[in-house]
Design an enzyme around this catalytic site. Structure first.
Site: not given
Lengths: 672, 348
Positions: A546, A540, A17, A544, A171-172
C-alpha cells in the site's frame, strides 16, 4: 403491520474479512464467526502468501501471519478448512498474483477430501490491474499476469463452474483516491482487458463466451457520500449491461447483470474518536443495500477500530451484527427498488455515466488500461485525485468529524482496556510457521515435488493452461515460495511506475499557502546551514504494497523543497540502509501498514548502525498503535506519524525539526 | 556586525551553525581508492557541501584523488535522451551486462528540480528504476537534482564523476535531455550516448536542433516495435556523420531493446570502441582536461559573474593557469576563488 405475511428478499452473503497468525488460529476464528450467523468466509492471507514467498524467505521477515493467514502448502489449507465442508461453503479469497496457486490448493484439498470440484463455490479476487495501481501485491509483469488470470477463468468455466474466478476491483482504486467517475471507468476498463484476453486465448467457443461474461464479478468500495455512492452502483449496473451487450454480444439480460461484493470504505475511517467509524460504516452499507436493483451480493464490513490496528473477535462481531440488523430487523428487504423513478437519482447516475464514458474513451485512446498503467497515466491521475482530497481535508473544505472539526472529545471507554482496543497477533506465529514448513519439506516426496515443478515450469513456458500443473504441485506438497519462484524464473518481475512524477501545480500545492511558504523557507535555510539541500529517502520495507501514504509524503516533501529519493515498495532493511548510504540523505522515512513495524524498523536501524549511519534520523508512518510508537521511540526512531496526523504541513515542519535536532541546530517549532 | 556580502562566504553566516564534523580529505581519499562504499558516500556528500570549510576540503579531496588514474583509466559515459525514451530501463540493462562481465559501475542519476518559486524540491525516482533486486557491492547509485542550474546538469556532477572514476570501472551519468542538457553532458562524458525513442516527435526535433553534433553513440530504444525503430535509426544514421565531426569515428546507431534485453552487448561494444579510439588518438586526457577547464570557468562564472572572471585575468588567463596544473585543477580553481574573493573585499 403484519411482519410475518410480508414476502422478504433473501439477504446478501455476510462475511468478515479475516485471518491471522496461523491456519489453526484462523480456522478457530472462522468457525466462531460462522456460528454467529456469518454466511460466507472471506480469507485474508498474509503478505508472503500473497506475493509468493515462503515463510522462511528473508523478505518475509516480520510479515508472517500479520495481515492474514500464512498458507505455505496444502497441509496449511487443510488445517484452515478443518471441519468446514468445502462443498457447502462459499469462500472468498483475497488473493491476486498467487490466485491460481491458492485456488489450486483449494481444488487439490477438495480432491483429497473426495469432493467434486464442480460443487465448489466462491471467489478468487484475482485482479492484477489494481495491484499495479494501489495494493502492490503484484509479482509478474502485466503480460504473464493477465495470462494467469485468463488461465484460471478458462479452467474454472470448465471444471469449477460455480466459482467466480476473478473479482474486478474498484475497491482499491477508491482507497488510492479515485473519484466515483474514475472508479467506474478504470474498473470497467480492467474488466474489458480481462475479457479481451480470454477471448484472444481462443480456449472458449464463441457461443460459450457469455458464460465467461456471467462469471465476471466485481468488488466495489462504498464511501461516506452515500447518495452518490448508491448512484455509482446504479451507474455500474447500467454501463455493464450496455458493455456486455454491445462489446461481447451477450443476449440474455440475466447474464449481463452486474454482480458485486463490497467492503465499505477504509480510507475514511479515523483514528481520532474511532467510535464515529461505526456510523460511517452503517451509512456506507446503506449505499450498497438500499437500491434493490443495485444491491450487493456479498457484504463485508470493516471494524470500527481498523485505523488503529487489527480488530478483535468482538469488533468483528459488531460489524457482522450491523449487517444482520439491516437485513433482519428493518423492512428494507420487503420492497422493490425504492429509487426507481426518482429524477434526482436518475440525473446523478446520468452524470456519472457520462463522465465515466469520457474517461473510458480516454484510456482506450491510449491503447487500453494496461498501456495506460505502464505509461504511468492512471497512477498519476489517482495520485492527483488523492492529493486533491487531502488538500480539501487540510483546508477544512472537506469536513471529517473529530479530525479537522469537532475535535474535543471525552475519554473513550472503548480504547481504555489493557489491550488498547485492538488485537495483537501471536508473536510466535512466524517461528511456528517456519518450523511447520521446514518439517513439511522433510516429509514430502522430493521426486514428486521436482516432477511437479518441472511440469509447472514447462506449462509456464509453453503457454499451456497453468491450472492442471499447479494442482499437481499442490497435491505433491510444493510450497508457495517454490510455486512463485518457478514462475518468476520464466516471467520475470514487474517494476511499477510510481505516479510520484506528477508535476507541481503552484495553485494546488497541498495545505495553507502561507504555511507552505514558511515551510519552504525553513527547508531552504536548514539546507543552507547544513551545506546542501535537505535530502530525504522514502521507502517501504517488507511486503506491504500500500504505497499511497509513502507516495503522498514524497510528493508533499518535494513540494516544500526537499530532494526526495523515492525507493518504492518491497525493500529489505539492508536495501534501505544501502540506499540511505549511497544517496547521502539527511533522513529516512519508512511507511509500514502491515503491522510488522516493530521487526522491520528495528532491522533498518540495525542496518544503518552497521554502516555507521546511526546519526541519520529515521521516522516511521503507518497504522502504528500508541504503545508501539513509544517502543519505537525507545529504539531510536525520531518520530512516528499515524492516521491521526492528517496535516501534512505539520508533519513536514516536524520533519525539518527532526533533521535540525539531529544536526545540532535549534528546533523551529510548530508553524504559525 | 554580522558578516555580510563576500565576507560571509568564507565564514559561517550563522553562529548556531551545525557542528557535524567534516571528514579529513586525505584519509578519505585513501579509503575511496580502496573502494570503501562508506567513504565514497561520504566523499560525495562533501563535494555537495557548500559551506566554506567543506569547499576547502573538497578541493583537497579531489587533489588527492587526481593523478594518473583519473587521466587515463576508467570510462565516463553520459546517457541522455528525451523523457519517455526508456533511459532508466536501458541503463539498468547496461549495468546488468557490465556486472555480469565483472566490471564495477558508479551511477549519477540527474533529475530536474522544480522551479525555485515552487520550492526548488525534486523527486528523484531513477534509483527505483535502475537498481537490481538484489544487493550488489559493485554498483553504487547516487541520485542528484539539477537544482535549476544553467544548462540542466548540476555543477556538482563533474567533481562527483571524478570521485567515482577513482573507484569504479565505469561511471555512468544519466540526464533527461531537455535541449541544453546535451551540451552540458558533452562537457562531462568521454562518450556521450543519446537514447532515441522510435516514432516520436522528440527525436525529429532533436535532429533539427543541431544538438545532434554532440553524441558519439546513438541508441534507438524499443527496437521490439519493429518498423518505427528502424525508420528512426535510419533517420539518425543519415544525419549523424557530419563533416565537422571527428575523423576516424563512425558515430554508430544501435538498435536496442531494454525490455527484451537485446542489442545491449553491441552497445557496450560501441562504448568500448569509442574509448579505445579516444585513447589511441591521444584524445582522452585532452578531452578530460578540456572538460575540467570548462567546469572551472562555469563554477567561477556562476558564483562571481563575468566581473569575477575579469578579476583573475579573464578566460585566457584561467585557461593558461589550468593548463599548467594538469591533474590538480580543483586546487587551482579553489585558489582562483580565494583570489577573486580577496579582490572583491579589497574593492569594497
Amino acid at each position: 403491520m403484519d411482519v410475518l405475511q410480508t414476502k422478504r428478499d433473501r439477504p446478501w452473503l455476510m462475511r468478515t474479512y479475516s485471518g491471522h497468525s496461523s491456519a489453526k488460529a484462523s480456522n478457530t476464528l472462522y468457525r466462531t464467526n460462522l456460528a454467529k450467523g456469518q454466511t460466507g468466509l472471506s480469507v485474508a492471507f498474509d503478505l508472503p502468501t500473497q506475493t509468493g514467498y515462503d515463510a522462511d524467505s528473508p523478505l518475509a521477515r516480520g510479515e508472517v501471519g500479520k495481515v492474514g493467514v500464512p498458507i505455505s502448502h496444502i497441509e496449511d489449507m487443510d488445517q484452515l478448512f478443518d471441519q468446514i465442508p468445502l462443498d457447502q461453503m462459499n469462500t472468498a479469497m483475497t488473493i491476486n498474483a498467487t490466485a491460481p496457486w491458492l485456488l489450486s490448493l483449494y481444488i487439490g484439498l477438495a480432491q483429497r477430501r473426495g469432493i467434486d470440484p464442480k460443487k465448489l463455490s466462491g471467489t478468487t479476487q484475482n485482479d492484477i490491474i489494481k495491484e499495479y495501481l494501489s495494493r502492490g501485491t503484484y509479482i509478474y509483469p502485466p503480460g504473464p499476469s493477465m495470462r494467469l488470470i485468463a488461465d484460471t477463468i478458462n479452467y474454472t468455466i470448465k471444471h469449477v463452474p460455480k466459482w467466480n474466478p476473478t473479482n474486478i476491483c474498484s475497491y482499491h482504486l477508491q482507497e488510492a483516491g479515485a473519484t466515483p467517475v474514475q472508479e467506474l471507468a478504470y474498473a470497467l476498463c480492467a474488466a474489458m482487458a480481462v475479457l479481451d484476453r480470454v477471448q484472444a486465448s481462443g480456449e472458449i467457443r464463441p457461443d460459450e463466451f457469455s458464460q465467461v461474461v456471467e462469471r465476471i464479478s466485481f468488488f466495489v468500495n462504498a464511501g461516506i457520500r452515500f447518495v452518490e455512492e448508491c448512484c455509482k452502483l446504479r451507474a455500474f449496473g447500467e454501463m455493464w449491461d450496455e458493455l456486455t451487450l454491445t462489446r461481447y454480444k451477450v443476449e440474455d439480460p440475466k447474464l449481463r447483470r452486474f454482480r458485486y461484493g463490497v467492503q465499505v470504505n477504509s480510507l475514511g475511517l479515523t483514528e481520532p474518536q474511532p467510535e464515529n467509524n461505526v456510523q460511517r460504516i452503517v451509512l456506507e452499507m446503506l449505499a450498497v443495500a438500499l437500491s434493490k436493483g443495485a444491491r450487493a451480493r456479498a457484504i463485508q464490513l470493516p471494524a470500527w477500530n481498523e485505523a488503529m490496528g487489527l480488530p478483535r473477535p468482538w469488533d468483528q462481531q459488531w460489524a457482522l451484527r450491523m449487517q444482520q440488523v439491516l437485513a433482519f430487523e428493518t423492512d428494507l428487504l420487503e420492497y422493490e427498488d425504492i429509487f426507481d423513478g426518482s429524477p434526482v437519482i436518475a440525473a446523478k447516475v446520468r452524470q456519472l455515466v457520462e463522465g465515466a464514458r469520457k474517461e473510458i474513451a480516454n484510456v482506450e485512446a491510449q491503447g487500453g488500461i494496461i498501456a495506460a498503467i505502464e505509461s504511468g497515466y492512471v497512477k498519476r491521475e489517482l495520485v492527483a485525485s488523492h492529493m486533491k482530497r487531502l488538500r480539501a481535508i487540510e483546508s477544512g473544505e472537506l469536513k471529517i468529524i473529530g479530525v479537522n472539526c469537532f475535535q474535543e472529545s471525552a475519554e473513550s471507554p472503548l480504547t481504555l482496556g489493557s489491550d488498547g482496543g485492538i488485537m495483537k497477533t501471536d508473536p510466535a506465529a512466524e517461528r511456528e510457521q517456519i518450523e511447520r514448513l521446514q518439517a513439511h519439506r522433510k516429509n514430502r516426496n522430493d521426486a514428486d515435488v521436482q516432477a511437479a515443478l518441472q511440469g509447472l515450469g514447462d506449462a509456464a513456458r509453453s503457454g499451456e493452461n497453468i491450472m492442471p500443473s499447479s494442482i499437481r504441485c499442490a497435491l505433491a506438497g510444493v510450497s508457495t515460495g517454490e510455486w512463485g519462484d518457478s514462475l518468476r524464473a520464466v516471467f520475470g518481475e514487474f517494476r511499477p511506475p510510481t505516479g510520484i512524477d506528477i508535476a507541481i501545480d503552484s495553485r494546488a500545492v497541498l495545505g495553507k499557502k502561507d504555511q507552505v511558504t514558511e515551510l519552504r523557507a525553513r527547508v531552504a535555510s536548514t539546507g543552507e546551514a547544513l551545506g546542501r539541500p535537505l535530502k530525504l529517502l522514502v521507502g517501504k520495507p517488507g511486503l506491504d504494497g500500500h504505497s499511497n501514504g509513502a507516495e503522498q509524503v514524497a510528493v508533499k516533501a518535494r513540494d516544500v523543497g526537499f530532494e526526495v529519493v523515492y525507493d518504492g515498495i518491497r525493500l529489505t532493511p539492508q536495501q534501505i540502509a544501502q540506499a540511505a548510504e549511497e544517496e547521502g540523505v539527511h533522513m529516512v522515512g519508512l511507511s509500514i501498514l502491515s503491522g510488522s513495524h516493530m521487526e522491520l524498523v528495528e532491522s533498518v536501524l540495525d542496518e544503518l548502525r552497521v554502516r555507521d549511519l546511526a546519526s541519520v534520523p529515521v521516522i516511521a508512518g503507518g497504522i502504528i498503535p500508541q504503545e508501539d510508537a513509544t517502543k519505537l521511540a525507545a529504539l531510536g526512531v525520531s518520530a512516528v506519524y499515524t492516521p491521526k496526523d492528517f496535516s501534512f504541513n505539520t508533519i513536514m515542519a516536524d520533519m525539518v525539526d527532526v533533521i535540525r535536532a539531529a544536526n545540532g541546530l535549534g528546533r523551529l517549532g510548530p508553524l504559525p | 556586525m554580522p558578516p555580510t556580502g563576500w565576507d560571509a562566504l568564507d565564514r559561517c553566516p550563522d553562529p548556531r551553525m551545525t557542528q557535524v564534523p567534516l571528514p579529513d580529505p586525505e584519509q578519505l581519499a585513501v579509503r575511496i581508492l580502496r573502494r570503501e562504499r562508506a567513504a565514497v558516500a561520504s566523499g560525495l556528500n562533501l563535494l555537495d557541501n557548500k559551506l566554506a570549510a567543506a569547499r576547502q576540503r573538497s578541493a583537497r579531496l579531489l587533489a588527492a584523488l587526481s593523478g594518473e588514474r583519473a587521466l587515463n583509466d576508467g570510462h565516463l559515459i553520459g546517457v541522455t535522451g528525451p523523457p519517455g525514451a526508456g533511459k532508466s530501463s536501458l541503463v539498468a540493462a547496461l549495468i546488468r551486462e557490465w556486472r555480469l562481465a565483472g566490471r564495477t559501475v558508479g551511477v549519477l542519476a540527474v533529475d530536474p528540480s522544480s522551479r525555485p518559486e515552487l520550492g526548488g524540491g525534486a523527486l528523484l525516482g531513477d534509483r527505483i528504476r535502475i537498481k537490481n533486486a538484489s544487493y550488489d557491492e559493485g554498483l553504487f547509485i547516487r541520485s542528484l537534482a539539477n537544482r535549476n542550474q544553467l544548462g540542466g546538469v548540476a555543477s556538482e556532477v563533474w567533481p562527483m564523476s571524478w570521485l567515482l572514476l577513482a573507484c569504479f570501472d565505469i561511471v555512468l551519468i544519466e540526464t533527461v535531455g531537455v535541449g541544453q542538457t546535451e551540451i552540458d553532458i558533452a562537457e562531462i562524458g568521454d562518450t556521450v550516448c543519446y537514447v532515441a525513442q522510435p516514432a516520436s516527435g522528440d527525436t525529429i526535433q532533436y535532429l533539427k536542433s543541431g544538438i545532434i553534433e554532440i553524441p558519439d553513440v546513438f541508441a534507438v530504444n524499443k527496437s521490439d516495435l519493429g518498423a518505427p525503430a528502424h525508420k528512426t535509426a535510419s533517420e539518425i544514421g543519415r544525419s549523424a556523420p557530419r563533416q565537422d565531426r571527428r575523423d576516424g569515428w563512425d558515430y554508430p546507431v544501435c538498435l536496442v531493446s531494454a525490455t527484451m534485453n537485446s542489442g545491449i552487448k553491441a552497445l557496450h561494444g560501441h562504448f568500448a570502441r569509442h574509448r579505445s579510439f579516444l585513447a589511441d588518438a591521444g584524445l582522452l586526457d585532452k578531452l578530460r582536461t578540456r572538460h575540467q577547464s570548462a567546469w572551472v570557468v562555469r563554477v567561477l562564472k556562476e558564483e562571481f559573474g563575468t566581473f569575477g572572471i575579469e578579476l583573475v585575468g579573464g578566460y585566457a588567463e584561467i585557461g593558461r593557469r589550468l593548463k599548467e596544473t594538469p591533474g590538480n585543477q580543483f586546487e587551482e580553481c579553489q585558489r582562483m576563488r580565494q583570489q577573486i574573493i580577496s579582490r572583491f573585499k579589497s574593492s569594497d
